[in-house]
Design a protein around this motif. Structure first.
Motif, PDB file in Angstrom:
ATOM      1  N   LYS A   1      42.335 -55.532  36.450  1.00  0.00           N
ATOM      2  CA  LYS A   1      42.948 -54.434  36.115  1.00  0.00           C
ATOM      3  C   LYS A   1      42.096 -53.506  35.240  1.00  0.00           C
ATOM      4  O   LYS A   1      42.414 -53.835  33.969  1.00  0.00           O
ATOM      5  CB  LYS A   1      44.683 -54.629  36.279  1.00  0.00           C
ATOM      6  CG  LYS A   1      45.225 -54.792  37.519  1.00  0.00           C
ATOM      7  CD  LYS A   1      46.394 -56.043  37.638  1.00  0.00           C
ATOM      8  CE  LYS A   1      47.292 -55.835  38.538  1.00  0.00           C
ATOM      9  NZ  LYS A   1      47.947 -55.305  39.649  1.00  0.00           N
TER      10      LYS A   1
ATOM     11  N   LYS B   1      58.428 -51.917  40.473  1.00  0.00           N
ATOM     12  CA  LYS B   1      57.098 -51.992  40.583  1.00  0.00           C
ATOM     13  C   LYS B   1      56.360 -51.693  39.032  1.00  0.00           C
ATOM     14  O   LYS B   1      56.043 -50.465  39.026  1.00  0.00           O
ATOM     15  CB  LYS B   1      56.290 -51.858  41.527  1.00  0.00           C
ATOM     16  CG  LYS B   1      54.603 -52.719  41.537  1.00  0.00           C
ATOM     17  CD  LYS B   1      54.470 -53.218  41.838  1.00  0.00           C
ATOM     18  CE  LYS B   1      53.261 -53.769  42.243  1.00  0.00           C
ATOM     19  NZ  LYS B   1      52.664 -54.964  42.645  1.00  0.00           N
TER      20      LYS B   1
ATOM     21  N   ASP C   1      52.709 -69.207  40.465  1.00  0.00           N
ATOM     22  CA  ASP C   1      52.151 -67.238  40.905  1.00  0.00           C
ATOM     23  C   ASP C   1      51.881 -66.336  40.396  1.00  0.00           C
ATOM     24  O   ASP C   1      50.780 -65.720  40.702  1.00  0.00           O
ATOM     25  CB  ASP C   1      52.869 -67.094  42.313  1.00  0.00           C
ATOM     26  CG  ASP C   1      52.354 -65.691  43.121  1.00  0.00           C
ATOM     27  OD1 ASP C   1      51.505 -66.443  43.247  1.00  0.00           O
ATOM     28  OD2 ASP C   1      53.113 -65.711  42.857  1.00  0.00           O
TER      29      ASP C   1
ATOM     30  N   GLN D   1      50.584 -50.484  35.609  1.00  0.00           N
ATOM     31  CA  GLN D   1      51.289 -50.246  36.720  1.00  0.00           C
ATOM     32  C   GLN D   1      52.543 -49.704  36.430  1.00  0.00           C
ATOM     33  O   GLN D   1      53.059 -50.271  35.873  1.00  0.00           O
ATOM     34  CB  GLN D   1      50.601 -50.928  38.465  1.00  0.00           C
ATOM     35  CG  GLN D   1      51.393 -52.298  37.903  1.00  0.00           C
ATOM     36  CD  GLN D   1      50.230 -53.440  38.596  1.00  0.00           C
ATOM     37  OE1 GLN D   1      49.503 -53.360  39.215  1.00  0.00           O
ATOM     38  NE2 GLN D   1      50.970 -54.186  39.529  1.00  0.00           N
TER      39      GLN D   1
ATOM     40  N   LYS E   1      43.497 -68.163  42.529  1.00  0.00           N
ATOM     41  CA  LYS E   1      44.292 -68.732  41.877  1.00  0.00           C
ATOM     42  C   LYS E   1      46.319 -69.414  43.096  1.00  0.00           C
ATOM     43  O   LYS E   1      46.116 -68.221  43.827  1.00  0.00           O
ATOM     44  CB  LYS E   1      44.918 -67.537  40.484  1.00  0.00           C
ATOM     45  CG  LYS E   1      45.459 -67.136  40.726  1.00  0.00           C
ATOM     46  CD  LYS E   1      47.102 -65.865  41.136  1.00  0.00           C
ATOM     47  CE  LYS E   1      47.823 -66.641  42.006  1.00  0.00           C
ATOM     48  NZ  LYS E   1      48.859 -66.191  42.250  1.00  0.00           N
TER      49      LYS E   1
ATOM     50  N   TYR F   1      44.865 -59.769  37.807  1.00  0.00           N
ATOM     51  CA  TYR F   1      44.629 -59.184  36.766  1.00  0.00           C
ATOM     52  C   TYR F   1      43.698 -58.778  35.897  1.00  0.00           C
ATOM     53  O   TYR F   1      44.461 -58.017  34.860  1.00  0.00           O
ATOM     54  CB  TYR F   1      46.633 -60.056  35.673  1.00  0.00           C
ATOM     55  CG  TYR F   1      47.577 -59.815  36.494  1.00  0.00           C
ATOM     56  CD1 TYR F   1      48.202 -59.974  37.851  1.00  0.00           C
ATOM     57  CD2 TYR F   1      48.834 -58.450  35.120  1.00  0.00           C
ATOM     58  CE1 TYR F   1      48.872 -58.922  38.801  1.00  0.00           C
ATOM     59  CE2 TYR F   1      49.697 -58.048  36.782  1.00  0.00           C
ATOM     60  CZ  TYR F   1      49.852 -58.653  37.482  1.00  0.00           C
ATOM     61  OH  TYR F   1      50.654 -57.784  38.392  1.00  0.00           O
TER      62      TYR F   1
ATOM     63  N   GLU G   1      58.042 -57.151  39.777  1.00  0.00           N
ATOM     64  CA  GLU G   1      57.813 -56.647  41.766  1.00  0.00           C
ATOM     65  C   GLU G   1      59.096 -56.125  42.307  1.00  0.00           C
ATOM     66  O   GLU G   1      59.933 -56.351  42.068  1.00  0.00           O
ATOM     67  CB  GLU G   1      57.548 -57.608  42.417  1.00  0.00           C
ATOM     68  CG  GLU G   1      55.993 -58.160  41.974  1.00  0.00           C
ATOM     69  CD  GLU G   1      55.841 -59.067  42.682  1.00  0.00           C
ATOM     70  OE1 GLU G   1      54.207 -58.193  43.637  1.00  0.00           O
ATOM     71  OE2 GLU G   1      55.430 -60.261  42.608  1.00  0.00           O
TER      72      GLU G   1
HETATM   73  C1  BG6 Z   1      49.663 -62.145  43.363  1.00  0.00           C
HETATM   74  C2  BG6 Z   1      50.585 -63.168  43.465  1.00  0.00           C
HETATM   75  O1  BG6 Z   1      48.262 -63.132  42.894  1.00  0.00           O
HETATM   76  O2  BG6 Z   1      49.571 -61.081  42.481  1.00  0.00           O
HETATM   77  C3  BG6 Z   1      51.923 -62.240  44.491  1.00  0.00           C
HETATM   78  O3  BG6 Z   1      50.459 -64.379  44.774  1.00  0.00           O
HETATM   79  C4  BG6 Z   1      51.666 -61.324  43.609  1.00  0.00           C
HETATM   80  O4  BG6 Z   1      52.646 -63.215  44.868  1.00  0.00           O
HETATM   81  C5  BG6 Z   1      50.962 -60.250  42.604  1.00  0.00           C
HETATM   82  O5  BG6 Z   1      52.700 -60.188  44.585  1.00  0.00           O
HETATM   83  C6  BG6 Z   1      50.775 -59.041  42.074  1.00  0.00           C
HETATM   84  O6  BG6 Z   1      49.851 -58.194  42.619  1.00  0.00           O
HETATM   85  P1  BG6 Z   1      49.972 -56.658  41.484  1.00  0.00           P
HETATM   86  O7  BG6 Z   1      48.287 -56.669  41.544  1.00  0.00           O
HETATM   87  O8  BG6 Z   1      50.831 -55.824  42.664  1.00  0.00           O
HETATM   88  O9  BG6 Z   1      50.460 -56.322  40.221  1.00  0.00           O
END
Ligand code: BG6
Length: 482
Positions: A181, A342, A234, A372, A147, A178, A215
Motif C-alpha cells: 500500500k 472501511k 487473517d 485507506q 498469506k 499491506y 472493514e
Molecule cells: C485480506 C484478507 O488479506 O485483506 C481479507 O484476507 C481482507 O479478509 C483484506 O478483507 C483487506 O484488505 P484491504 O486492502 O481491503 O484492507
C-alpha cells in the motif's frame, strides 16, 4: 520502468483473489507499459477450461473491478491475448503436467518465471515439489506465497521447510499486500526523510500507537476460508504486525531488503510475550451478530455461515515493544468485519505538555496516517479558537491528501508487489524468520482461544464493549470514539 518479457503463472486462477486483485493489477501494469510484448500470464486451476473460456472469465472480472473509462477495448483485447490457461491439479504428482511443461518448452532459461500460489497454504509444499520434479524450477524461477502461511507456528514451519527444499530463500516471495500500500511505503519516507517526525519517534514524545484495519463487509462468499481462519490469522498475524514493524523499527542501514528485514525482525523479537494468563486482559475476541449497516438490517456471522462457529471476526489487542526506544508505550491493534467504516489507519498520540498555561488544554497532538480510503496524513495541533475574548484552544488539522498532492491515481498494492516479484526485489515481502516470529507471538492467543467463545457485537458497531473497556482501563480512547 519496462521489464524484460516474463511468465507469470497463477495457481488458483479461478479463485476470488485472482479475479479481484491479480488480473486487475496485471492489467494496470500492462496499461502503464510495464508488461512487455511476449510476456505471458498463465492461469492454472483444476477446472477444465481452455484459453478462450478463461479469457472470458478474465474479461468479466476486469469489467467488474476496473472502471469502464479505464478499459479501452483495444487494450483489453491486447492484454487478454497475453493470458493463457492450463487445466491442472498442481498439488498432484500424478496429474498430467504435459500442458504446463509445454508452456515452458521453448522459454529461454534466463527468462523470469513466477509461480504465484493463490491456493490454500496446505498445498504450497506439494505444488513446489511437483514444480521441481517436473523440472520447472530454474534459477530464474520465483515462487510467491499468499498469506496466511499456515494456520499456526507448527504448520508455518512445515510449509517454510517444504517450500525451502525446492526454492532458495531469495526465490521465495511471501506476500503481504499491506506492505504494497502506498501509504505504508510512505511511512518509511515520513519517518526517515523528515527529521521533524523521527526526532519525536519514541516513548519520550509518544504516549500510544493505534493501528486499525476496519472493514464494513462481512464474510460473504469467503466463509469456507474465513471460518478456518478468523481475524487473528487473517489480518493481525500478518498485515497489522507488519505495519507495526514499520512504525516501530529502528532506521535501517539502507533500503536493501536485508537491512529492512533485520530491523523488522528485531521488532517482532522485542514484542512482550503474551502469556496464557494475559490473553483475557490484553486481547478482545469478537464476532458480529445481526445489526444494521447503512440503515439496512444485516445478518450475523453464524446466520451467514449457516452453522455455529467460534471464529472471531474482530480482534483488538494491546502489544508492547520492549526496546530502548519504546519502553512500555502501548501499541493497540484492531481489525474487524462489519464495523461502521472501511478505514485503515495508524494513529500516533503524542504526550501532553508537562504543564498547561491554558485553561482548557485537553487534546494531545495526534498524527493520523491514513492507509485507506483516502491515503494521507493528518496532524492535529492545538490552536486558538478565533473568538475575541479569552484564550480557548481547539484542535485543528494539517491534512494532506496524497492523491490531491500528487494528482494521480493511486496504484493498488498488488500492482507494485507483482512487479517486484518479477524484478526480484523482496524488500516489501516477509522473510521466513518474520513469519515465524509473528506466529510465535500470536500462538498463545490461538491456544487460549481453543476454549471459550468470542464476544458478540452488533454489525455496524466498533466491536464488543470489551474493546472500549480495554482502552478505558488505560485512560485512553480509540480514535473513532473521540
Ligand atoms: C485480506 C484478507 O488479506 O485483506 C481479507 O484476507 C481482507 O479478509 C483484506 O478483507 C483487506 O484488505 P484491504 O486492502 O481491503 O484492507
Amino acid at each position: 520502468t519496462p521489464l524484460e518479457p516474463f511468465d507469470y503463472v497463477v495457481f488458483g486462477a479461478t479463485g476470488d483473489l485472482t479475479m479481484r486483485k491479480l488480473l486487475p493489477a496485471l492489467y494496470w501494469r500492462y496499461r502503464d507499459g510495464q508488461m512487455p510484448k511476449g510476456a505471458r500470464v498463465i492461469g492454472t486451476a483444476r477446472s477444465a477450461l481452455d484459453d478462450a473460456a478463461f479469457r472470458d472469465r478474465a474479461r468479466d472480472a476486469l469489467g467488474k473491478f476496473i472502471k469502464p473509462a479505464d478499459l479501452d477495448p483495444a487494450q483489453l483485447a491486447e492484454f487478454l491475448d497475453m493470458v493463457f490457461y492450463v487445466s491442472l491439479d498442481g498439488a498432484k504428482a500424478d496429474a498430467d503436467w504435459s500442458a504446463m511443461k509445454a508452456v515452458f518448452a521453448d522459454a529461454p532459461p534466463e527468462r523470469v518465471r513466477v509461480f504465484y500460489l493463490a491456493t490454500s497454504p496446505e498445498l504450497y509444499g506439494d505444488i513446489c515439489r511437483n514444480l521441481s520434479d517436473q523440472g520447472l524450477v530454474t534459477p530464474a524461477a520465483r515462487v510467491v506465497l499468499e498469506k496466511p502461511i499456515g494456520h499456526d507456528l507448527e504448520s508455518a514451519r512445515q510449509i517454510n521447510d517444504s517450500v525451502g527444499q525446492y526454492f532458495a530463500e531469495t526465490q521465495i516471495f511471501r506476500i503481504d499486500h499491506y506492505l504494497g500500500k502506498e501509504t505504508v511505503q510512505n511511512l518509511i519516507a515520513l519517518r526517515f526523510a523528515n527529521p521533524v517526525f523521527e526526532r519525536l519517534w519514541d516513548s519520550d514524545a509518544i504516549s500510544s500507537v493505534q493501528i486499525t484495519a476496519a472493514e464494513t463487509v462481512g464474510v460473504e462468499s469467503r466463509a469456507a476460508y474465513y471460518d478456518h481462519s478468523g481475524a487473528l490469522r487473517d489480518m493481525i498475524q500478518n498485515h497489522l504486525l507488519q505495519v507495526m514493524c514499520l512504525v516501530a523499527m529502528e532506521p535501517p542501514a539502507s533500503l536493501a531488503s536485508e537491512d529492512v528485514h533485520i530491523e523488522k525482525l528485531k521488532v517482532l523479537h522485542a514484542l512482550k510475550p503474551i502469556t496464557p494468563g494475559d490473553v483475557g486482559q490484553v486481547v478482545v475476541r469478537g464476532q458480529y451478530a445481526s445489526g444494521e449497516m447503512d440503515g439496512k438490517p444485516v445478518p450475523g456471522y453464524v446466520e451467514e455461515l449457516g452453522h455455529d462457529s467460534n471464529t472471531e471476526t474482530f480482534v483488538a489487542l494491546r502489544a508492547e515493544v520492549h526496546s530502548w526506544r519504546w519502553g512500555s508505550v502501548p501499541f493497540y491493534l484492531r481489525s474487524g468485519k462489519r464495523l461502521p467504516n472501511k478505514v485503515s489507519e495508524i494513529v500516533i498520540t503524542f504526550r501532553r505538555p508537562p504543564w498547561s498555561i491554558f485553561p482548557n488544554l485537553s487534546e494531545p497532538n495526534k498524527l493520523v496516517i491514513r492507509l485507506q480510503p483516502e491515503e494521507g496524513i493528518e496532524l492535529s495541533i492545538m490552536s486558538k479558537d478565533p473568538t475575541p475574548d479569552g484564550m480557548t484552544l481547539r484542535p485543528a488539522d494539517i491534512d494532506i491528501s496524497f492523491e490531491k498532492a500528487f494528482g494521480r491515481r493511486y496504484p493498488d498494492a498488488y500492482e507494485r508487489l507483482l512487479m517486484d516479484t518479477v524484478r526480484g526485489d523482496s524488500v516489501l515481502f516477509m522473510r521466513r524468520a518474520e513469519v515465524e516470529a509473528a506466529w510465535t507471538w500470536v500462538q498463545p492467543i490461538l491456544d487460549a482461544w481453543k476454549h471459550g467463545s468470542p464476544k458478540p457485537y452488533k454489525a455496524g458497531t466498533w466491536g464488543p464493549e470489551a474493546a472500549r473497556a480495554m482502552l478505558d482501563a488505560d485512560n485512553r480512547r480509540w480514535h473513532e470514539d473521540m
